[in-house]
Write a protein that holds these residues in place. Sequence first.
Motif, mmCIF file in Angstrom:
data_model
loop_
_atom_site.group_PDB
_atom_site.id
_atom_site.type_symbol
_atom_site.label_atom_id
_atom_site.label_comp_id
_atom_site.label_asym_id
_atom_site.label_seq_id
_atom_site.Cartn_x
_atom_site.Cartn_y
_atom_site.Cartn_z
ATOM 1 N N GLU A 33 -2.601 6.159 1.756
ATOM 2 C CA GLU A 33 -1.179 5.814 1.784
ATOM 3 C C GLU A 33 -0.890 4.702 2.786
ATOM 4 O OE1 GLU A 33 -1.611 9.673 4.230
ATOM 5 O OE2 GLU A 33 -2.480 8.829 2.425
ATOM 6 N N HIS A 34 -1.735 4.536 3.779
ATOM 7 C CA HIS A 34 -1.568 3.442 4.726
ATOM 8 C C HIS A 34 -2.264 2.170 4.227
ATOM 9 C CE1 HIS A 34 0.372 5.911 7.710
ATOM 10 N NE2 HIS A 34 -0.650 6.738 7.765
ATOM 11 N N LEU A 35 -3.488 2.299 3.753
ATOM 12 C CA LEU A 35 -4.252 1.128 3.298
ATOM 13 C C LEU A 35 -3.497 0.345 2.213
ATOM 14 C CD1 LEU A 35 -7.744 2.806 3.323
ATOM 15 C CD2 LEU A 35 -7.179 0.708 4.564
ATOM 16 N N LEU A 36 -2.797 1.056 1.360
ATOM 17 C CA LEU A 36 -2.007 0.407 0.306
ATOM 18 C C LEU A 36 -1.011 -0.605 0.850
ATOM 19 C CD1 LEU A 36 -1.015 3.369 -2.035
ATOM 20 C CD2 LEU A 36 -2.225 1.300 -2.706
ATOM 21 N N ASN A 37 -0.569 -0.396 2.086
ATOM 22 C CA ASN A 37 0.509 -1.203 2.652
ATOM 23 C C ASN A 37 0.066 -2.453 3.402
ATOM 24 O OD1 ASN A 37 3.116 0.316 2.164
ATOM 25 N ND2 ASN A 37 1.745 1.928 2.860
ATOM 26 N N TRP A 38 -1.240 -2.605 3.652
ATOM 27 C CA TRP A 38 -1.617 -3.769 4.468
ATOM 28 C C TRP A 38 -2.988 -4.347 4.136
ATOM 29 C CZ3 TRP A 38 -5.919 -3.912 7.548
ATOM 30 C CH2 TRP A 38 -6.546 -2.690 7.793
ATOM 31 N N TRP A 39 -3.904 -3.587 3.547
ATOM 32 C CA TRP A 39 -5.263 -4.087 3.343
ATOM 33 C C TRP A 39 -5.271 -5.179 2.278
ATOM 34 C CZ3 TRP A 39 -9.579 -4.561 5.717
ATOM 35 C CH2 TRP A 39 -10.713 -4.971 5.022
ATOM 36 N N GLY A 40 -6.127 -6.167 2.460
ATOM 37 C CA GLY A 40 -6.356 -7.202 1.454
ATOM 38 C C GLY A 40 -5.597 -8.480 1.727
ATOM 39 N N LYS A 42 -3.020 -11.529 1.586
ATOM 40 C CA LYS A 42 -1.566 -11.595 1.433
ATOM 41 C C LYS A 42 -1.232 -12.020 0.002
ATOM 42 C CE LYS A 42 2.468 -13.208 3.936
ATOM 43 N NZ LYS A 42 2.950 -11.940 4.431
ATOM 44 N N GLY A 43 -0.240 -11.369 -0.563
ATOM 45 C CA GLY A 43 0.220 -11.728 -1.899
ATOM 46 C C GLY A 43 -0.433 -10.952 -3.023
ATOM 47 N N LEU A 44 -1.462 -10.150 -2.708
ATOM 48 C CA LEU A 44 -2.105 -9.351 -3.749
ATOM 49 C C LEU A 44 -1.571 -7.921 -3.691
ATOM 50 C CD1 LEU A 44 -5.857 -10.447 -3.706
ATOM 51 C CD2 LEU A 44 -3.926 -11.455 -4.906
ATOM 52 N N ALA A 45 -1.344 -7.337 -4.836
ATOM 53 C CA ALA A 45 -0.889 -5.952 -4.910
ATOM 54 C C ALA A 45 -2.103 -5.038 -4.849
ATOM 55 C CB ALA A 45 -0.120 -5.725 -6.206
ATOM 56 N N MET A 46 -2.034 -4.048 -3.953
ATOM 57 C CA MET A 46 -3.146 -3.115 -3.772
ATOM 58 C C MET A 46 -2.933 -1.836 -4.570
ATOM 59 S SD MET A 46 -5.484 -4.228 -1.711
ATOM 60 C CE MET A 46 -6.277 -2.674 -1.352
ATOM 61 N N ASN A 47 -4.033 -1.307 -5.078
ATOM 62 C CA ASN A 47 -4.026 0.004 -5.704
ATOM 63 C C ASN A 47 -5.274 0.727 -5.215
ATOM 64 O OD1 ASN A 47 -3.522 2.202 -7.423
ATOM 65 N ND2 ASN A 47 -4.863 1.339 -8.966
ATOM 66 N N VAL A 48 -5.088 1.878 -4.596
ATOM 67 C CA VAL A 48 -6.227 2.638 -4.106
ATOM 68 C C VAL A 48 -6.620 3.648 -5.170
ATOM 69 C CG1 VAL A 48 -7.078 4.200 -2.334
ATOM 70 C CG2 VAL A 48 -5.566 2.338 -1.695
ATOM 71 N N ALA A 49 -7.829 3.518 -5.655
ATOM 72 C CA ALA A 49 -8.309 4.438 -6.672
ATOM 73 C C ALA A 49 -8.893 5.693 -6.040
ATOM 74 C CB ALA A 49 -9.363 3.753 -7.548
ATOM 75 N N LYS A 50 -9.505 5.542 -4.871
ATOM 76 C CA LYS A 50 -10.191 6.689 -4.276
ATOM 77 C C LYS A 50 -10.445 6.439 -2.792
ATOM 78 C CE LYS A 50 -14.548 9.216 -4.785
ATOM 79 N NZ LYS A 50 -15.784 9.331 -5.531
ATOM 80 N N VAL A 51 -10.189 7.441 -1.959
ATOM 81 C CA VAL A 51 -10.616 7.427 -0.571
ATOM 82 C C VAL A 51 -11.310 8.763 -0.316
ATOM 83 C CG1 VAL A 51 -9.957 7.382 1.865
ATOM 84 C CG2 VAL A 51 -8.788 5.895 0.260
ATOM 85 N N ASP A 52 -12.584 8.686 -0.014
ATOM 86 C CA ASP A 52 -13.385 9.866 0.290
ATOM 87 C C ASP A 52 -14.024 9.606 1.652
ATOM 88 O OD1 ASP A 52 -14.981 12.108 0.310
ATOM 89 O OD2 ASP A 52 -16.282 11.459 -1.327
ATOM 90 N N LEU A 53 -13.313 9.998 2.709
ATOM 91 C CA LEU A 53 -13.691 9.647 4.080
ATOM 92 C C LEU A 53 -14.762 10.591 4.616
ATOM 93 C CD1 LEU A 53 -12.973 7.613 6.325
ATOM 94 C CD2 LEU A 53 -11.417 9.335 7.234
ATOM 95 N N ARG A 54 -16.001 10.260 4.307
ATOM 96 C CA ARG A 54 -17.179 10.984 4.791
ATOM 97 C C ARG A 54 -18.364 10.042 4.639
ATOM 98 N NH1 ARG A 54 -20.361 12.128 0.541
ATOM 99 N NH2 ARG A 54 -19.357 12.065 -1.488
#
Length: 170
Positions: A33-40, A42-54
């Motif tokens: 929910e955070h990465l969607l707002n800033w990663w990548g 500028k000007g590209l729309a982000m979509n996170v398909a999966k985060v498996d933090l391990r």
Amino acid sequence: MTQQQNGNAEELILTRTLNAPRDLVFKVFTEAEHLLNWWGPKGLAMNVAKVDLRPGGLFHYSMKTPDGHEMWGKFVYREISPPERLVFTNSFSDAEGNTLRHPASPTWPMEMLNTLIFEEADGKTKLTMRGIPVNASEEELHTFDSNRSNVQQGFAGTFAQLDEYLAKLV
């Protein structure tokens, strides 16, 4: 800027002081929910398909250009030590998560190893990011080395988005 030799490549080392506490900065690097707002870029729309933090888990995402072109990327986590250290490889991928070549640069390294260190500094966070190609050919190493300034500019834009996002949270 310090550089360390690793094989035939020198690490790219970026540092930035972020106006937010270390725990929060680590969260915005590791939660969808955070990465969607800033990663990548500028000007590209982000979509996170999966985060498996391990270790061995993925951050698998897509980026869409304003004209509708979609690119996929992924991190494969190697080490997660909240809130001080995050180590992962990153690469371009397809929608299924298979590693692919850079869509615009056929000689860009297939994978980059990134080590992020988060240091608390009077309520702020000093972020140090170290990046280096892994299992790269001489041609890929040359491409990486000759594009250092482009990578630095790209991360400057991404980190500016991170600064703006963090300002909304603190």
